[in-house]
Design an enzyme around this catalytic site. Sequence first.
Site, PDB file in Angstrom:
ATOM      1  N   SER A   1     118.904  52.563  89.392  1.00 49.98           N
ATOM      2  CA  SER A   1     118.409  53.924  89.600  1.00 49.98           C
ATOM      3  C   SER A   1     118.511  54.398  91.051  1.00 49.98           C
ATOM      4  O   SER A   1     117.624  55.092  91.554  1.00 49.98           O
ATOM      5  CB  SER A   1     116.965  54.060  89.081  1.00 49.98           C
ATOM      6  OG  SER A   1     116.914  53.787  87.692  1.00 49.98           O
TER       7      SER A   1
ATOM      8  N   ASN B   1     129.614  51.861  89.163  1.00 49.38           N
ATOM      9  CA  ASN B   1     129.903  51.192  87.898  1.00 49.38           C
ATOM     10  C   ASN B   1     129.823  52.266  86.805  1.00 49.38           C
ATOM     11  O   ASN B   1     128.728  52.674  86.414  1.00 49.38           O
ATOM     12  CB  ASN B   1     128.856  50.085  87.658  1.00 49.38           C
ATOM     13  CG  ASN B   1     129.021  49.438  86.297  1.00 49.38           C
ATOM     14  OD1 ASN B   1     129.980  49.702  85.577  1.00 49.38           O
ATOM     15  ND2 ASN B   1     128.075  48.578  85.939  1.00 49.38           N
TER      16      ASN B   1
ATOM     17  N   GLY C   1     118.941  52.145  84.808  1.00 50.25           N
ATOM     18  CA  GLY C   1     118.969  53.238  83.844  1.00 50.25           C
ATOM     19  C   GLY C   1     117.597  53.741  83.440  1.00 50.25           C
ATOM     20  O   GLY C   1     117.460  54.496  82.484  1.00 50.25           O
TER      21      GLY C   1
ATOM     22  N   GLU D   1     123.847  43.722  81.673  1.00 57.41           N
ATOM     23  CA  GLU D   1     124.201  44.174  80.315  1.00 57.41           C
ATOM     24  C   GLU D   1     125.129  43.168  79.647  1.00 57.41           C
ATOM     25  O   GLU D   1     125.067  42.956  78.437  1.00 57.41           O
ATOM     26  CB  GLU D   1     124.823  45.580  80.390  1.00 57.41           C
ATOM     27  CG  GLU D   1     123.752  46.627  80.707  1.00 57.41           C
ATOM     28  CD  GLU D   1     124.241  47.858  81.451  1.00 57.41           C
ATOM     29  OE1 GLU D   1     125.460  48.107  81.508  1.00 57.41           O
ATOM     30  OE2 GLU D   1     123.370  48.578  81.994  1.00 57.41           O
TER      31      GLU D   1
ATOM     32  N   GLU E   1     120.274  43.476  91.010  1.00 55.42           N
ATOM     33  CA  GLU E   1     119.949  44.571  90.099  1.00 55.42           C
ATOM     34  C   GLU E   1     118.785  44.157  89.203  1.00 55.42           C
ATOM     35  O   GLU E   1     118.995  43.501  88.167  1.00 55.42           O
ATOM     36  CB  GLU E   1     121.154  44.907  89.216  1.00 55.42           C
ATOM     37  CG  GLU E   1     122.372  45.377  89.983  1.00 55.42           C
ATOM     38  CD  GLU E   1     123.270  46.269  89.126  1.00 55.42           C
ATOM     39  OE1 GLU E   1     123.545  47.386  89.573  1.00 55.42           O
ATOM     40  OE2 GLU E   1     123.668  45.866  88.013  1.00 55.42           O
TER      41      GLU E   1
ATOM     42  N   LYS F   1     130.486  52.084  83.778  1.00 58.69           N
ATOM     43  CA  LYS F   1     130.133  51.544  82.457  1.00 58.69           C
ATOM     44  C   LYS F   1     131.064  52.154  81.394  1.00 58.69           C
ATOM     45  O   LYS F   1     132.218  52.461  81.699  1.00 58.69           O
ATOM     46  CB  LYS F   1     128.641  51.754  82.172  1.00 58.69           C
ATOM     47  CG  LYS F   1     127.770  51.181  83.323  1.00 58.69           C
ATOM     48  CD  LYS F   1     126.311  51.091  83.011  1.00 58.69           C
ATOM     49  CE  LYS F   1     125.556  50.525  84.217  1.00 58.69           C
ATOM     50  NZ  LYS F   1     124.125  50.396  83.999  1.00 58.69           N
TER      51      LYS F   1
ATOM     52  N   HIS G   1     127.026  41.206  85.150  1.00 58.44           N
ATOM     53  CA  HIS G   1     126.118  42.351  85.026  1.00 58.44           C
ATOM     54  C   HIS G   1     125.075  42.030  83.957  1.00 58.44           C
ATOM     55  O   HIS G   1     125.379  41.384  82.955  1.00 58.44           O
ATOM     56  CB  HIS G   1     126.908  43.609  84.656  1.00 58.44           C
ATOM     57  CG  HIS G   1     126.069  44.848  84.786  1.00 58.44           C
ATOM     58  ND1 HIS G   1     125.158  45.225  83.828  1.00 58.44           N
ATOM     59  CD2 HIS G   1     125.977  45.763  85.785  1.00 58.44           C
ATOM     60  CE1 HIS G   1     124.545  46.333  84.234  1.00 58.44           C
ATOM     61  NE2 HIS G   1     125.018  46.678  85.418  1.00 58.44           N
TER      62      HIS G   1
ATOM     63  N   GLY H   1     125.007  53.137  88.845  1.00 56.73           N
ATOM     64  CA  GLY H   1     125.405  53.409  87.467  1.00 56.73           C
ATOM     65  C   GLY H   1     125.437  54.909  87.214  1.00 56.73           C
ATOM     66  O   GLY H   1     126.402  55.605  87.542  1.00 56.73           O
TER      67      GLY H   1
HETATM   68  P1  13P Z   1     121.742  52.875  87.097  1.00 57.36           P
HETATM   69  O1  13P Z   1     122.141  53.313  88.472  1.00 57.36           O
HETATM   70  O2  13P Z   1     122.147  53.839  86.016  1.00 57.36           O
HETATM   71  O3  13P Z   1     120.303  52.475  87.024  1.00 57.36           O
HETATM   72  O4  13P Z   1     122.597  51.547  86.779  1.00 57.36           O
HETATM   73  C1  13P Z   1     122.641  50.522  87.712  1.00 57.36           C
HETATM   74  C2  13P Z   1     123.667  49.542  87.281  1.00 57.36           C
HETATM   75  O5  13P Z   1     123.523  48.877  86.277  1.00 57.36           O
HETATM   76  C3  13P Z   1     124.884  49.428  88.095  1.00 57.36           C
HETATM   77  O6  13P Z   1     125.626  48.315  87.731  1.00 57.36           O
END
Ligand code: 13P
Length: 255
Positions: free
Chosen positions: A212, A9, A173, A97, A167, A11, A95, A233
């Site tokens: 992560s 992803n 993140g 976010e 997740e 983003k 997601h 991510g």
């Molecule tokens: P990270 O791998 O940066 O923690 O993000 C995970 C994520 O939100 C994937 O959709």
Amino acid sequence: MRNLLVAGNWKMNGSGAANSALVEAVVAGRPAASSVELLVCPPFPYLAAVAAALKGSGITLGAQTVSEYDKGAYTGEVSAAMLRDIGCDAVIVGHSERRALYGETSEAVAAKFAAALAAGLLPILCVGETLTDREAGNTEAVVDEQLDAVLNTAGADGIRQAVIAYEPVWAIGTGKTASPEQAQEVHRHIRSRIAGYDAGVAAAVQILYGGSVKGDNAEGLFSMPDIDGGLIGGASLKADDFLAIAEAATRVRGS
Ligand code: 13P
């Protein structure tokens, strides 16, 4: 045995040049194992270019979100049919976010899931609890609410044509990964919740872990019985990092 899926992803990152270089390097370095599937989700403006770069690679293209509506006066939105039209086969829905920053409710996520399915896209349904939820002992209740919104509308038949991504918000993140055991516990719960609707679907559906994931922790996570890959991510933004995770998947489920 379920295949492992390693999904990136991206983003809201990159540029035309950077994303072209990234996808080319991922295509060039992709593992040969047929039991390890790769998928990338670039930002909307780069989807068409990435679709062209992925042709013949066997890597799936996904978008990061989709409108729940078919067409009309929804400024700024993109429909599932449009995503299909430019070469997408998958889309992330729900997601954390999107839920936290854009107020997407579980009902809206279920509507997006349905729109994706109707257009022939593979929905990747994200679920996961915040740290506050976890510390209050509410992890399963939160995940159940997010899952049930889709199960009660699309049914187990909908989940049959989808991928789930667990997740935990506190791991996204932050560099704080859920331990393989912590993640497995929730993955097992998700699978058993789906089994309450349809045991065959529960056994077949891929459930990814996200939060992560890196080259050095992927193997431990992917070795757990109910973890079928990752939604990545930060580590999907560098080809070497992403491919290291794909290699870890190959070690777990190679051939
Ligand atoms: P990270 O791998 O940066 O923690 O993000 C995970 C994520 O939100 C994937 O959709």
